[in-house]
Design a protein around this motif. Sequence first.
Motif, PDB file in Angstrom:
ATOM      1  N   UNK A 148      -9.689 -11.249   7.443  1.00  0.00           N
ATOM      2  CA  UNK A 148      -8.612 -10.857   8.362  1.00  0.00           C
ATOM      3  C   UNK A 148      -8.968  -9.367   8.807  1.00  0.00           C
ATOM      4  N   UNK A 149      -8.838  -8.510   7.737  1.00  0.00           N
ATOM      5  CA  UNK A 149      -8.866  -7.073   8.038  1.00  0.00           C
ATOM      6  C   UNK A 149     -10.099  -6.883   8.749  1.00  0.00           C
ATOM      7  N   UNK A 150     -11.282  -7.406   8.608  1.00  0.00           N
ATOM      8  CA  UNK A 150     -12.732  -7.031   8.966  1.00  0.00           C
ATOM      9  C   UNK A 150     -12.312  -7.608  10.450  1.00  0.00           C
ATOM     10  N   UNK A 151     -11.806  -8.841  10.693  1.00  0.00           N
ATOM     11  CA  UNK A 151     -11.667  -9.246  12.259  1.00  0.00           C
ATOM     12  C   UNK A 151     -10.784  -8.331  13.029  1.00  0.00           C
ATOM     13  N   UNK A 152      -9.870  -7.873  12.418  1.00  0.00           N
ATOM     14  CA  UNK A 152      -8.938  -6.860  13.114  1.00  0.00           C
ATOM     15  C   UNK A 152      -9.923  -5.591  13.483  1.00  0.00           C
ATOM     16  N   UNK A 171       1.578  -8.227  15.716  1.00  0.00           N
ATOM     17  CA  UNK A 171       1.932  -6.682  15.361  1.00  0.00           C
ATOM     18  C   UNK A 171       1.603  -6.829  13.832  1.00  0.00           C
ATOM     19  N   UNK A 172       0.975  -5.630  13.438  1.00  0.00           N
ATOM     20  CA  UNK A 172       0.949  -5.534  12.006  1.00  0.00           C
ATOM     21  C   UNK A 172       1.890  -4.251  11.892  1.00  0.00           C
ATOM     22  N   UNK A 173       3.065  -4.559  11.315  1.00  0.00           N
ATOM     23  CA  UNK A 173       4.302  -3.610  11.183  1.00  0.00           C
ATOM     24  C   UNK A 173       4.642  -3.111   9.979  1.00  0.00           C
ATOM     25  N   UNK A 174       4.932  -1.830  10.037  1.00  0.00           N
ATOM     26  CA  UNK A 174       5.553  -1.208   8.780  1.00  0.00           C
ATOM     27  C   UNK A 174       7.002  -0.778   9.385  1.00  0.00           C
ATOM     28  N   UNK A 175       8.057  -1.247   8.521  1.00  0.00           N
ATOM     29  CA  UNK A 175       9.251  -1.102   8.966  1.00  0.00           C
ATOM     30  C   UNK A 175       9.787   0.373   8.734  1.00  0.00           C
ATOM     31  N   UNK A 176       8.925   0.958   7.926  1.00  0.00           N
ATOM     32  CA  UNK A 176       9.367   2.600   7.283  1.00  0.00           C
ATOM     33  C   UNK A 176       8.897   3.462   8.439  1.00  0.00           C
ATOM     34  N   UNK A 196      -6.245  -3.172  -1.121  1.00  0.00           N
ATOM     35  CA  UNK A 196      -5.966  -3.089  -2.263  1.00  0.00           C
ATOM     36  C   UNK A 196      -4.413  -2.065  -2.203  1.00  0.00           C
ATOM     37  N   UNK A 197      -4.532  -1.029  -0.993  1.00  0.00           N
ATOM     38  CA  UNK A 197      -3.389  -0.210  -0.993  1.00  0.00           C
ATOM     39  C   UNK A 197      -3.112  -0.254   0.682  1.00  0.00           C
ATOM     40  N   UNK A 244       2.460  -5.986   6.727  1.00  0.00           N
ATOM     41  CA  UNK A 244       1.022  -6.178   6.296  1.00  0.00           C
ATOM     42  C   UNK A 244       1.475  -5.352   4.736  1.00  0.00           C
ATOM     43  N   UNK A 245       2.462  -4.612   4.557  1.00  0.00           N
ATOM     44  CA  UNK A 245       2.684  -4.004   3.159  1.00  0.00           C
ATOM     45  C   UNK A 245       3.017  -5.050   2.140  1.00  0.00           C
ATOM     46  N   UNK A 246       3.826  -6.009   2.477  1.00  0.00           N
ATOM     47  CA  UNK A 246       4.235  -7.062   1.685  1.00  0.00           C
ATOM     48  C   UNK A 246       3.218  -8.044   1.735  1.00  0.00           C
ATOM     49  N   UNK A 247       2.584  -8.449   2.695  1.00  0.00           N
ATOM     50  CA  UNK A 247       1.660  -9.490   2.771  1.00  0.00           C
ATOM     51  C   UNK A 247       0.262  -8.904   3.268  1.00  0.00           C
ATOM     52  N   UNK A 248      -0.461  -8.289   2.418  1.00  0.00           N
ATOM     53  CA  UNK A 248      -1.423  -7.543   2.840  1.00  0.00           C
ATOM     54  C   UNK A 248      -2.675  -8.580   3.474  1.00  0.00           C
TER      55      UNK A 248
END
Length: 114
Positions: free
Chosen positions: A41-45, A4-9, A84-85, A32-36
């Motif tokens: 990896x993102x292309x694969x997702x 799970x790509x998770x954002x705790x906020x 980058x963001x 993913x916010x702290x470890x982009x």
Amino acid sequence: MLQIYHNSRCGKSRQCLVLMQNSNLEFEVIHYLTHPPSFNELSTVIEKLNIKPIALVRQKEKIWIEKYEDQKLDDKQIILAMISNPILIERPIVVKGNKAIIGRDLEKVSKFIA
């Protein structure tokens, strides 16, 4: 293994995480916010989601509106913008094998991880 790509906020992301915790399945949490993710990896997702990169962008985020909205970006540039963001990456994303889902609908996530 599930991921799970998770954002705790994010409330939807927290709800999805609880659902996965209650599933008793093994999974990895990717903050993913702290470890982009890397470009690969993102292309694969994105490939596993079976969408175009722009469909994964949170286009109402201030940074997108200010930096990218008026530009003509190709897929590679869009992925680089998300790396980058990382706040621009839609969340949560649940990955299972060679498929993935944007986990905003918990009912769909339940069926997906079953």
